[in-house]
Design a protein around this motif. Structure first.
Motif, PDB file in Angstrom:
ATOM      1  N   VAL B 204     -23.133  25.433  82.074  1.00  0.00           N
ATOM      2  CA  VAL B 204     -21.946  25.400  81.204  1.00  0.00           C
ATOM      3  C   VAL B 204     -21.937  24.118  80.390  1.00  0.00           C
ATOM      4  O   VAL B 204     -21.723  24.130  79.166  1.00  0.00           O
ATOM      5  CB  VAL B 204     -20.661  25.544  82.047  1.00  0.00           C
ATOM      6  CG1 VAL B 204     -19.437  25.328  81.173  1.00  0.00           C
ATOM      7  CG2 VAL B 204     -20.602  26.915  82.691  1.00  0.00           C
ATOM      8  N   ILE B 205     -22.208  23.007  81.074  1.00  0.00           N
ATOM      9  CA  ILE B 205     -22.242  21.730  80.346  1.00  0.00           C
ATOM     10  C   ILE B 205     -23.344  21.746  79.303  1.00  0.00           C
ATOM     11  O   ILE B 205     -23.154  21.335  78.156  1.00  0.00           O
ATOM     12  CB  ILE B 205     -22.468  20.565  81.340  1.00  0.00           C
ATOM     13  CG1 ILE B 205     -21.264  20.443  82.269  1.00  0.00           C
ATOM     14  CG2 ILE B 205     -22.666  19.265  80.587  1.00  0.00           C
ATOM     15  CD1 ILE B 205     -21.511  19.527  83.444  1.00  0.00           C
ATOM     16  N   PHE B 206     -24.482  22.270  79.717  1.00  0.00           N
ATOM     17  CA  PHE B 206     -25.621  22.332  78.801  1.00  0.00           C
ATOM     18  C   PHE B 206     -25.280  23.166  77.575  1.00  0.00           C
ATOM     19  O   PHE B 206     -25.542  22.774  76.431  1.00  0.00           O
ATOM     20  CB  PHE B 206     -26.824  22.935  79.531  1.00  0.00           C
ATOM     21  CG  PHE B 206     -28.025  23.161  78.662  1.00  0.00           C
ATOM     22  CD1 PHE B 206     -28.863  22.110  78.335  1.00  0.00           C
ATOM     23  CD2 PHE B 206     -28.310  24.420  78.162  1.00  0.00           C
ATOM     24  CE1 PHE B 206     -29.977  22.313  77.532  1.00  0.00           C
ATOM     25  CE2 PHE B 206     -29.414  24.628  77.355  1.00  0.00           C
ATOM     26  CZ  PHE B 206     -30.243  23.571  77.042  1.00  0.00           C
ATOM     27  N   PHE B 207     -24.650  24.309  77.812  1.00  0.00           N
ATOM     28  CA  PHE B 207     -24.354  25.201  76.687  1.00  0.00           C
ATOM     29  C   PHE B 207     -23.357  24.568  75.725  1.00  0.00           C
ATOM     30  O   PHE B 207     -23.525  24.607  74.503  1.00  0.00           O
ATOM     31  CB  PHE B 207     -23.820  26.531  77.217  1.00  0.00           C
ATOM     32  CG  PHE B 207     -23.740  27.588  76.164  1.00  0.00           C
ATOM     33  CD1 PHE B 207     -24.886  28.182  75.682  1.00  0.00           C
ATOM     34  CD2 PHE B 207     -22.512  27.971  75.629  1.00  0.00           C
ATOM     35  CE1 PHE B 207     -24.833  29.154  74.701  1.00  0.00           C
ATOM     36  CE2 PHE B 207     -22.453  28.937  74.654  1.00  0.00           C
ATOM     37  CZ  PHE B 207     -23.615  29.529  74.188  1.00  0.00           C
ATOM     38  N   ILE B 208     -22.308  23.944  76.287  1.00  0.00           N
ATOM     39  CA  ILE B 208     -21.333  23.268  75.423  1.00  0.00           C
ATOM     40  C   ILE B 208     -22.026  22.177  74.624  1.00  0.00           C
ATOM     41  O   ILE B 208     -21.793  22.009  73.416  1.00  0.00           O
ATOM     42  CB  ILE B 208     -20.179  22.681  76.270  1.00  0.00           C
ATOM     43  CG1 ILE B 208     -19.376  23.816  76.900  1.00  0.00           C
ATOM     44  CG2 ILE B 208     -19.270  21.829  75.414  1.00  0.00           C
ATOM     45  CD1 ILE B 208     -18.352  23.353  77.890  1.00  0.00           C
ATOM     46  N   SER B 209     -22.908  21.461  75.287  1.00  0.00           N
ATOM     47  CA  SER B 209     -23.573  20.354  74.596  1.00  0.00           C
ATOM     48  C   SER B 209     -24.497  20.841  73.495  1.00  0.00           C
ATOM     49  O   SER B 209     -24.553  20.244  72.417  1.00  0.00           O
ATOM     50  CB  SER B 209     -24.383  19.525  75.588  1.00  0.00           C
ATOM     51  OG  SER B 209     -23.575  19.163  76.661  1.00  0.00           O
ATOM     52  N   ILE B 210     -25.209  21.951  73.757  1.00  0.00           N
ATOM     53  CA  ILE B 210     -26.106  22.396  72.688  1.00  0.00           C
ATOM     54  C   ILE B 210     -25.315  22.985  71.525  1.00  0.00           C
ATOM     55  O   ILE B 210     -25.758  22.930  70.389  1.00  0.00           O
ATOM     56  CB  ILE B 210     -27.185  23.388  73.177  1.00  0.00           C
ATOM     57  CG1 ILE B 210     -26.588  24.678  73.685  1.00  0.00           C
ATOM     58  CG2 ILE B 210     -28.094  22.753  74.197  1.00  0.00           C
ATOM     59  CD1 ILE B 210     -27.647  25.741  73.940  1.00  0.00           C
ATOM     60  N   LEU B 211     -24.137  23.519  71.808  1.00  0.00           N
ATOM     61  CA  LEU B 211     -23.274  23.937  70.698  1.00  0.00           C
ATOM     62  C   LEU B 211     -22.999  22.750  69.793  1.00  0.00           C
ATOM     63  O   LEU B 211     -23.045  22.843  68.569  1.00  0.00           O
ATOM     64  CB  LEU B 211     -21.955  24.496  71.220  1.00  0.00           C
ATOM     65  CG  LEU B 211     -21.914  25.931  71.713  1.00  0.00           C
ATOM     66  CD1 LEU B 211     -20.526  26.244  72.220  1.00  0.00           C
ATOM     67  CD2 LEU B 211     -22.266  26.883  70.591  1.00  0.00           C
ATOM     68  N   ALA B 212     -22.704  21.623  70.441  1.00  0.00           N
ATOM     69  CA  ALA B 212     -22.406  20.429  69.663  1.00  0.00           C
ATOM     70  C   ALA B 212     -23.655  19.888  68.983  1.00  0.00           C
ATOM     71  O   ALA B 212     -23.612  19.445  67.838  1.00  0.00           O
ATOM     72  CB  ALA B 212     -21.790  19.357  70.561  1.00  0.00           C
ATOM     73  N   GLU B 213     -24.779  19.952  69.683  1.00  0.00           N
ATOM     74  CA  GLU B 213     -26.012  19.423  69.086  1.00  0.00           C
ATOM     75  C   GLU B 213     -26.447  20.248  67.890  1.00  0.00           C
ATOM     76  O   GLU B 213     -26.994  19.728  66.926  1.00  0.00           O
ATOM     77  CB  GLU B 213     -27.130  19.428  70.139  1.00  0.00           C
ATOM     78  CG  GLU B 213     -26.934  18.397  71.201  1.00  0.00           C
ATOM     79  CD  GLU B 213     -28.033  17.359  71.166  1.00  0.00           C
ATOM     80  OE1 GLU B 213     -29.098  17.651  70.636  1.00  0.00           O
ATOM     81  OE2 GLU B 213     -27.789  16.251  71.647  1.00  0.00           O
ATOM     82  N   ALA B 214     -26.215  21.540  67.973  1.00  0.00           N
ATOM     83  CA  ALA B 214     -26.634  22.395  66.882  1.00  0.00           C
ATOM     84  C   ALA B 214     -25.552  22.560  65.820  1.00  0.00           C
ATOM     85  O   ALA B 214     -25.691  23.385  64.932  1.00  0.00           O
ATOM     86  CB  ALA B 214     -27.040  23.767  67.426  1.00  0.00           C
ATOM     87  N   HIS B 215     -24.493  21.795  65.942  1.00  0.00           N
ATOM     88  CA  HIS B 215     -23.401  21.841  64.960  1.00  0.00           C
ATOM     89  C   HIS B 215     -22.793  23.228  64.855  1.00  0.00           C
ATOM     90  O   HIS B 215     -22.561  23.726  63.765  1.00  0.00           O
ATOM     91  CB  HIS B 215     -23.863  21.417  63.567  1.00  0.00           C
ATOM     92  CG  HIS B 215     -24.474  20.072  63.534  1.00  0.00           C
ATOM     93  ND1 HIS B 215     -25.268  19.647  62.518  1.00  0.00           N
ATOM     94  CD2 HIS B 215     -24.403  19.051  64.395  1.00  0.00           C
ATOM     95  CE1 HIS B 215     -25.683  18.431  62.750  1.00  0.00           C
ATOM     96  NE2 HIS B 215     -25.164  18.041  63.884  1.00  0.00           N
ATOM     97  N   ARG B 216     -22.567  23.841  65.978  1.00  0.00           N
ATOM     98  CA  ARG B 216     -21.950  25.157  65.915  1.00  0.00           C
ATOM     99  C   ARG B 216     -20.482  25.046  66.252  1.00  0.00           C
ATOM    100  O   ARG B 216     -20.064  24.139  66.988  1.00  0.00           O
ATOM    101  CB  ARG B 216     -22.631  26.096  66.926  1.00  0.00           C
ATOM    102  CG  ARG B 216     -24.087  26.258  66.703  1.00  0.00           C
ATOM    103  CD  ARG B 216     -24.389  27.019  65.458  1.00  0.00           C
ATOM    104  NE  ARG B 216     -23.886  28.385  65.525  1.00  0.00           N
ATOM    105  CZ  ARG B 216     -24.028  29.276  64.545  1.00  0.00           C
ATOM    106  NH1 ARG B 216     -24.640  28.939  63.441  1.00  0.00           N
ATOM    107  NH2 ARG B 216     -23.562  30.486  64.659  1.00  0.00           N
ATOM    108  N   VAL B 217     -19.697  25.994  65.729  1.00  0.00           N
ATOM    109  CA  VAL B 217     -18.288  26.052  66.100  1.00  0.00           C
ATOM    110  C   VAL B 217     -18.196  26.152  67.614  1.00  0.00           C
ATOM    111  O   VAL B 217     -18.988  26.860  68.206  1.00  0.00           O
ATOM    112  CB  VAL B 217     -17.644  27.292  65.429  1.00  0.00           C
ATOM    113  CG1 VAL B 217     -16.271  27.576  66.013  1.00  0.00           C
ATOM    114  CG2 VAL B 217     -17.556  27.095  63.936  1.00  0.00           C
ATOM    115  N   PRO B 218     -17.294  25.509  68.275  1.00  0.00           N
ATOM    116  CA  PRO B 218     -16.174  24.726  67.737  1.00  0.00           C
ATOM    117  C   PRO B 218     -16.514  23.263  67.459  1.00  0.00           C
ATOM    118  O   PRO B 218     -15.610  22.465  67.346  1.00  0.00           O
ATOM    119  CB  PRO B 218     -15.149  24.842  68.858  1.00  0.00           C
ATOM    120  CG  PRO B 218     -15.942  24.989  70.093  1.00  0.00           C
ATOM    121  CD  PRO B 218     -17.201  25.664  69.727  1.00  0.00           C
TER     122      PRO B 218
END
Lengths: 396, 337, 359
Positions: B204-218
Motif C-alpha cells: 500500500v505504501i509502495f503504491f501510494i508512493s509510486i502514484l506520487a513518483e509518477a505524478h498521478r492523481v491524487p
C-alpha cells in the motif's frame, strides 16, 4: 532578479540582459504572477494578479472587463422592452432563465402588467430547473478545479437532461428568450409536466451519488474545509448574496425573505452552511449549500407541478406593443448566484431609459481578495471555484 | 565477435524500447478510453476503426508536424535537453526488469538499487525543464515536483527494502525466481505479498508512493492543470512535449512493473506451472504491470488532488514513519518465522 | 493516535466508495452520441437558422423592426399597377417587390423575436444547424428570388411610374443628358476598369446596336457592350464586392428547402445589386425616354433596350455573352472584366443556367 523581456532588444544568445530594477518598496521574496485571462480555472476571462510569497498568496487583485459587452447601454438602445430580454440571457449565460425572470418581473412591475397564474407556475418551474442546472455546473467546475474530473461529467449528464427539456420548451438550449413581459413566448410542449416530473424523480439519487463521490470524499474535504473562510460579518459587509452568503450561515434568500412571483406558496428550506466539516463559511460550506439547494429546488418543482393549472393561455397578457410609463424601480430576484437586481428607469418612448443590472457574481467576487490572503495558490483556485462566478455576469 | 556482441546488446536494448513505444501509444489511447468509459462516454472512436485504436498514432503524427517553440528568454540548451534526460532515465531503468524468465536487459546484482537511482534523474529533468522555460508556472511545477519526488523516494525505498529483506537479493531476477511455484498450502501462488502480512502494508505504501513518483492523481501537483496550467511542461510543444508524455507513461509502466516484480511474482504464472514458460512469463509480467497501470488510471479519474502541503504532510508525517515501522515489523517477522 | 487511524480509515473508505462509483460507471453504457454518425432530432421549435418563405413575404418590415441586432435587411420596390404579385398562402395581397431580403446569420442571436410579429408567418426558424462557413460573408443569406436584372427592371418601372405621376407633361430631348450620365458613369468606373475609359461611347455605340439584337434576351451581356457606362456595371460588381466575398470556388449558397426560383438561391453580392440600381437612379433622363431607343445616345439606348429583354427573365450568364459575341473582344477590358464577373457575379452561378437553357 528579473530578466528583461522585450525580445527585439535582446541579443539572441542565452546570456540575457539583466537589468537593474528598483526594488525599493518591493519585497524580493515576493513574486507576482498573472492568473488569467487565459487560465484553466478562472472560469472564463478573469485575470488575477496574484502576489505570492513562495506558494502563499499575499495579495490578489482582480482585473475584470475582458467580457464587457455593454449590456446596460444596449438595453437603453433597444427599440422596446422585449428586445432587452435576449440580452439579459447573455448576462449570465449559465442561468439565463433566472436572468429573464428577474428582468421580466422588473418590467412587469414597472409597466403594471398582470401575469396569468399558469405563467407564474411555469416560470417558477423553469427558473428552479435552471437553478439546478446552474448549480450542477458550479459544483462540477468546482470539482474540476480541485482535480476531480469525472463528477463534472456526471453532473453535465444531468444538466443536459434539463437543457433538453428547455429545448423542447423554448427552442433553445442555453439562451432561451422564453419569458415575455406579461407571459411566455410560447406554450410549453405537451409533455413538459411529465418530463419535468420524471427528471426530478431520477435526479434525487444522483445527488446522493454526488455526495458519496465528491462531497464527503476525504481528499475533497481536505481541500475545501477550513479554506477561504468567509465570516458572516465580512460577507454582509461586502454585500455578498446567494450561496456565498448562505455558506457563511446567514439565512437570507429572497425567495423567502422578499418573495417575488409565487414563491410564497411553496414550502422549502433554505440550506445554510454549518461548518460541518471545517469552519463556518469555508469552501466546503459554500459547496454543500449548493448541493442542498438542488434538493430544495426539486421540492419546489414538485409542488409547482402539482399546483400548476393545465389550462390557460400563456400569451394572453403579452402586450402587442409594450408602452412604457414614466417611472423607476428596483426589482430583485434570487438567481443561483445571489441577489440579481434590475433597476429600471423609463420615461417616454418604448425603450427603457436606463437599465442597471446588479450582478451577484460581480459583488461576490469582491470578497475574493479578502478571504484568499494567506492561503496557498491551490487554495486560491478552490476559493474562486467556491464563489462560483460567471464572467459574463461580472463584466456584463 | 565484438560486433556480434554489440549487435546483441543493441537488440537487447531495442526490445524494451519497442515495448515502451508500443505501450505508450496504447496506454495513452487506453487512458482516454478508461476516462471515457468511467465518465459515461466512449472516448476516441474515429481514427483507425475499432474504438479508435489508432488515435495515438494520429496524435503522434500531428505532434511531429508541430512547430517546436522555444520561449524567447528560455535557457535553450537545458530546455532542449530536459525531455531527453527524462526519457533516457525512465528507459534506462527498464534494463534491469526481468521481462521473462529468459529475457532481462542486464542481470545486475544490484538491479533494484540501479533502478531507484536512475529514476531519481527524473526529478532533475523536471527541474531542468521547469527552470529553463523561464516561466513562473513552469518554475512552480518544477519546484513542486522536485520536492514531491525527493520526498516520496523515501517511502518508496523503504517499502522496496522491506521486500528485499524478505527476498534477500537486490537482483530482480532472483527476486522473481524465488516467487515461483505455489506456497506450502499448494493453491496460492508463492508471491511475496502473500508471504508476509506486513508486506501488504508495504505494498500500500509502495503504491501510494509510486502514484506520487509518477505524478498521478491524487498527487499530480507538478502538472495540475487547474492550478499551474501544465506545470513544468507549460512551454513545451510538439515532439518535446511528446517526449515528456512518453517518459511519463514509461515511468508509470516502469513503477508498475517494479511493483509486479516485487509483490506479485513478476513473470510467474498465478497458476503454478500452468501457463508457465518464457512467452507466458512475458504475458503475465505485462498483465500484472498493466493491471496496476489500470488501477492508477482508475484512481486518476475518481479522485481530486491533494494540496502541496498535504502531500508533504502525508509523506513525512504518515508514510515515512509507517514505512519505517513496517520495515522493522517485517524484519522481526522474518526473524521469527 | 486513535484519531489518526480513524482519519486514515475514513480516507480509505471514502476513496474506495468513490472508486466503486466510478467502476460502476465504467461498465454502464455511454450516454453520448457519436455525433456525425448519429444525431439527435431537434424539436420542431428548435432555433437553429432563420428561413424566409419569400413567396409569402409581404415586405411589411416588421421583422426588421423587431430584430435587436439588425441582422435582417429588406429593400422593397412598390409594384406598378399593371403587375399582380399574387397573394400569400393566407390570402394577403402582395404589393411590393422584395428586391432584397438578406439575413446575416453571423449577426443573428437566435432570439426568435422576428418570427412573432410576422403577419404571414413567412419567417421562421428551421432545424438546420450545420452551416458553418470559412468566410463570414457567406453567412449572409439572400432570400429574395429576383434576379439582378429583374430588380433593375422593377426598380426602374417603379421610378418611372412615380416620375410619370409627378411630371406627366414633361418631355425632354435627352441628347445631352444621357451623354452626361454616360460620362459620369464612365468616370466613376474609370478607376475600377482600366479598359472602360478607353472604350468610350464612340466605339460601343456603332457596334452595340447590331449586337443587341441577337443578344436581346441576354441583358447583362448586352449592356456592357453597348454602353461604356453600362459596361462598367458588370465590371464594377466584382470590384465593389470585396474580394473576400467572392471566393472563386464558392458555390451559390443553397437555402435548404427553397423551392423558389433558382436564382434566389444564389448568394447575392450586395454590391452587385446596388450598382445597377444606382445607375438607373443616376440617369433619370434615360428613363424618361423609353421611346428614345434610337442609338442617339449610348446611355439612353442601353436602358430601353434592356427593358424588353429583361422581361422574359433572361438570366444568361454575363460572362458567357462576351464569348459568343465577337464584338466583346473589341472592348479591351471587357473580356477580362466579364470573365472575372463570371465567377463573382451572382448571375454567373449554376443556378442561372437553368432558365437559360429553357429559353
Amino acid at each position: 532578479m528579473y530578466r528583461k523581456h522585450p525580445t527585439w532588444e535582446l541579443p539572441q544568445k542565452t546570456d540575457a540582459v539583466m537589468i537593474e530594477i528598483n526594488t525599493k518598496g518591493t519585497d524580493e521574496r515576493k513574486m507576482v504572477i498573472n492568473m488569467g485571462p487565459q487560465h484553466p480555472s478562472t472560469h472564463g476571462v478573469l485575470r488575477l494578479a496574484v502576489t505570492l510569497d513562495g506558494e502563499v498568496v499575499t495579495d490578489v487583485e482582480c482585473h475584470i472587463g475582458y467580457l464587457h459587452r455593454c449590456f446596460e447601454k444596449y438595453a437603453e438602445k433597444m427599440d422596446n422592452f422585449p428586445a432587452v430580454i435576449p440580452y439579459t440571457d447573455r448576462i449570465d449565460y449559465v442561468s439565463a432563465m433566472n436572468q429573464e425572470h428577474g428582468f421580466v418581473i422588473a418590467a412587469e412591475r414597472l409597466l403594471e402588467i398582470e401575469v396569468p397564474e399558469r405563467v407564474e407556475y411555469i416560470r417558477v418551474i423553469v427558473a428552479e430547473m435552471q437553478r439546478i442546472a446552474s448549480h450542477l455546473l458550479a459544483i462540477g467546475t468546482f470539482g474540476l478545479d480541485l482535480g476531480a474530473f469525472s463528477p463534472f461529467l456526471y453532473l453535465f449528464t444531468e444538466r443536459e437532461k434539463i437543457l433538453d427539456i428547455f429545448e423542447r420548451t423554448s427552442g433553445a438550449r442555453l439562451l432561451y428568450n422564453y419569458m415575455a413581459i406579461g407571459g411566455l413566448m410560447r406554450e410549453p410542449h405537451p409533455e413538459f409536466k411529465s418530463e419535468t416530473a420524471a427528471f426530478v424523480k431520477q435526479f434525487r439519487p444522483k445527488i446522493q451519488e454526488l455526495q458519496d463521490l465528491l462531497s464527503y470524499n476525504s481528499i475533497f474535504v481536505k481541500r475545501t474545509a477550513h479554506i477561504g473562510v468567509l465570516p458572516a460579518k465580512v460577507a454582509l459587509n461586502y454585500a455578498s448574496s446567494g450561496p456565498v452568503l448562505r455558506g457563511s450561515g446567514v439565512k437570507w434568500d429572497l425567495r423567502k425573505d422578499d418573495p417575488y412571483s409565487i414563491y410564497d406558496r411553496f414550502e422549502f428550506d433554505i440550506p445554510v452552511g454549518s461548518g460541518e466539516m471545517g469552519t463556518l463559511g469555508d469552501c466546503w460550506d459554500r459547496y454543500i449549500v449548493r448541493v442542498l439547494e438542488m434538493e430544495e429546488s426539486c421540492k419546489i418543482i414538485e409542488q409547482a407541478l402539482d399546483a400548476m393549472p393545465d389550462e390557460g393561455d400563456v400569451l394572453q397578457n403579452v402586450p402587442k406593443r409594450v408602452r412604457t410609463k414614466p417611472g423607476e424601480l428596483y426589482a430583485r430576484t434570487e438567481s443561483p448566484r445571489g441577489e440579481l437586481g434590475y433597476y429600471l428607469i423609463a420615461d417616454k418612448g418604448n425603450s427603457p431609459f436606463r437599465v442597471k443590472a446588479r450582478a451577484p457574481s460581480f459583488v461576490n467576487l469582491s470578497v475574493l481578495p479578502v478571504i484568499s490572503k494567506g492561503s496557498l495558490l491551490s487554495d486560491l483556485v478552490a476559493i474562486l471555484g467556491s464563489i462560483d462566478i460567471v464572467l459574463g455576469e461580472v463584466d456584463r | 565477435m565484438i560486433t556480434e556482441s554489440i549487435l546483441l546488446l543493441l537488440l537487447f536494448a531495442l526490445i524494451p524500447l519497442i515495448i515502451i513505444l508500443i505501450y505508450a501509444l496504447f496506454a495513452i489511447w487506453g487512458e482516454r478510453k478508461v476516462a471515457g468509459f468511467i465518465q459515461d462516454r466512449l472516448g476516441p472512436m474515429r481514427v483507425g476503426g475499432w474504438h479508435g485504436w489508432a488515435q495515438s498514432f494520429a496524435d503522434l503524427l500531428k505532434l511531429i508536424q508541430k512547430e517546436d517553440i522555444i520561449p524567447a528568454n528560455a535557457d535553450r540548451f537545458l530546455f532542449r535537453l530536459a525531455p531527453f534526460i527524462m526519457f533516457a532515465a525512465s528507459y534506462a531503468a527498464f534494463a534491469v526488469l526481468p521481462f521473462s524468465s529468459s529475457f532481462i536487459g542486464s542481470n545486475l546484482d544490484i538491479g533494484v538499487f540501479f533502478l531507484l537511482a536512475i529514476t531519481s534523474l527524473l526529478s532533475i529533468s523536471v527541474i531542468m525543464g521547469g527552470w529553463a522555460s523561464n516561466n513562473k508556472w513552469s518554475l512552480f511545477g518544477a519546484m513542486r515536483s522536485a520536492a514531491q519526488m525527493v520526498s516520496y523516494e523515501v517511502p518508496t525505498i523503504m517499502s522496496v527494502l522491506s521486500v528485499i529483506v524478505v527476498a534477500g537479493s537486490l537482483n530482480l531476477m532472483t527476486v522473481t525466481e524465488m516467487q515461483s511455484g505455489n506456497d506450502t498450502l499448494g493453491f496460492l501462488p508463492n508471491w511475496l505479498i502473500l508471504q508476509n502480512p506486513f508486506l501488504i502494508i508495504a505494498f500500500v505504501i509502495f503504491f501510494i508512493s509510486i502514484l506520487a513518483e509518477a505524478h498521478r492523481v491524487p498527487f499530480d501537483l507538478p502538472e495540475s492543470e487547474s492550478e499551474l496550467v501544465a506545470g513544468f511542461q507549460t512551454e513545451y510543444s510538439g515532439m518535446r512535449w511528446a517526449m515528456f508524455m512518453l517518459a511519463e507513461y514509461a515511468d508509470m509502466l516502469l513503477l508498475s512493473l517494479l511493483g509486479a516484480v516485487l509483490f506479485f511474482g513478476g513473470w510467474n504464472s498465478p497458476f503454478g506451472d500452468f501457463m508457465a514458460g518464457p512467452a507466458w512469463g512475458f504475458f503475465w509480467f505485462m498483465l500484472k504491470g498493466l493491471l496496476l497501470v489500470f488501477v492508477m488510471m482508475w484512481i486518476r479519474w475518481t479522485l481530486p488532488r491533494y494540496r502541496v502541503d498535504q502531500l508533504m504532510y502525508l509523506c513525512w508525517s504518515i508514510l515515512i514513519p509507517l514505512s519505517f515501522l513496517n520495515f522493522v515489523l517485517i524484519a522481526l517477522w522474518e526473524m521469527i518465522f | 493516535m486513535r484519531n489518526i487511524v480513524k482519519k486514515g480509515w475514513s480516507t480509505f473508505r471514502t476513496i474506495f466508495t468513490g472508486m466503486g462509483i466510478t467502476i460502476r460507471h465504467f461498465f454502464s453504457p455511454a450516454v453520448t452520441l457519436q455525433y456525425p454518425d448519429e444525431r439527435e432530432e431537434l424539436p420542431k421549435i428548435a432555433r437553429s437558422k432563420l428561413f424566409v418563405n419569400i413567396d409569402d413575404c409581404i415586405a411589411c418590415d416588421q421583422c426588421v423592426r423587431a430584430c435587436p441586432v439588425n441582422c435582417i435587411e429588406i429593400d422593397t420596390v412598390k409594384a406598378t399597377a399593371d403587375v399582380d404579385l399574387g397573394r400569400t398562402s393566407d390570402g394577403k395581397q402582395k404589393r411590393m417587390w422584395v428586391t432584397r431580403f438578406d439575413i446575416d446569420m453571423a449577426k443573428c442571436m437566435y432570439c426568435d423575436l422576428c418570427t412573432f410579429p410576422c403577419p404571414t408567418e413567412c419567417i421562421y426558424m428551421i432545424q438546420d444547424y450545420e452551416y458553418s462557413e470559412y468566410d463570414r460573408n457567406n453567412l449572409v443569406y439572400n432570400f429574395s428570388n429576383l434576379s439582378p436584372e429583374k430588380i433593375e427592371e422593377v426598380t426602374r418601372k417603379a421610378e418611372e411610374d412615380k416620375l410619370q405621376k409627378e411630371q406627366q407633361a414633361e418631355t425632354e430631348t435627352v441628347t445631352t443628358k444621357p451623354g452626361k450620365t454616360a460620362k459620369q458613369t464612365g468616370s466613376s468606373s474609370a478607376k475600377s476598369i482600366p479598359g472602360a475609359k478607353a472604350t468610350s461611347g464612340a466605339k460601343s455605340i456603332p457596334g452595340a446596336k447590331p449586337k443587341t439584337v441577337p443578344g436581346a434576351k441576354s441583358i447583362p451581356g448586352a449592356k456592357p457592350k453597348t454602353v461604356p457606362g453600362a459596361k462598367t456595371i458588370p465590371g464594377a460588381k466584382p470590384k465593389t464586392v470585396p474580394g473576400a466575398k467572392s471566393v472563386p470556388g464558392s458555390k451559390p449558397k443553397t437555402v435548404p428547402g427553397a423551392k423558389t426560383i433558382p436564382g434566389s438561391k444564389l448568394k447575392t453580392v450586395p454590391g452587385a445589386k446596388s450598382v445597377p440600381g444606382a445607375k438607373t437612379r443616376t440617369v433619370p433622363g434615360a428613363k424618361t425616354i423609353p421611346g428614345a431607343k434610337p442609338k442617339t445616345v449610348p446611355g439612353a439606348k442601353t436602358i430601353p433596350g434592356a427593358k424588353p429583354k429583361a422581361v422574359p427573365g433572361a438570366k444568361t450568364i454575363p460572362g458567357s455573352k462576351p464569348k459568343t459575341i465577337p464584338d466583346a473582344k473589341q472592348i479591351p477590358g471587357a473580356k477580362a472584366k466579364t470573365k472575372s464577373g463570371v465567377k463573382k457575379v451572382p448571375g454567373g452561378g449554376k443556378g442561372s443556367q437553368k432558365p437559360n437553357s429553357e429559353e
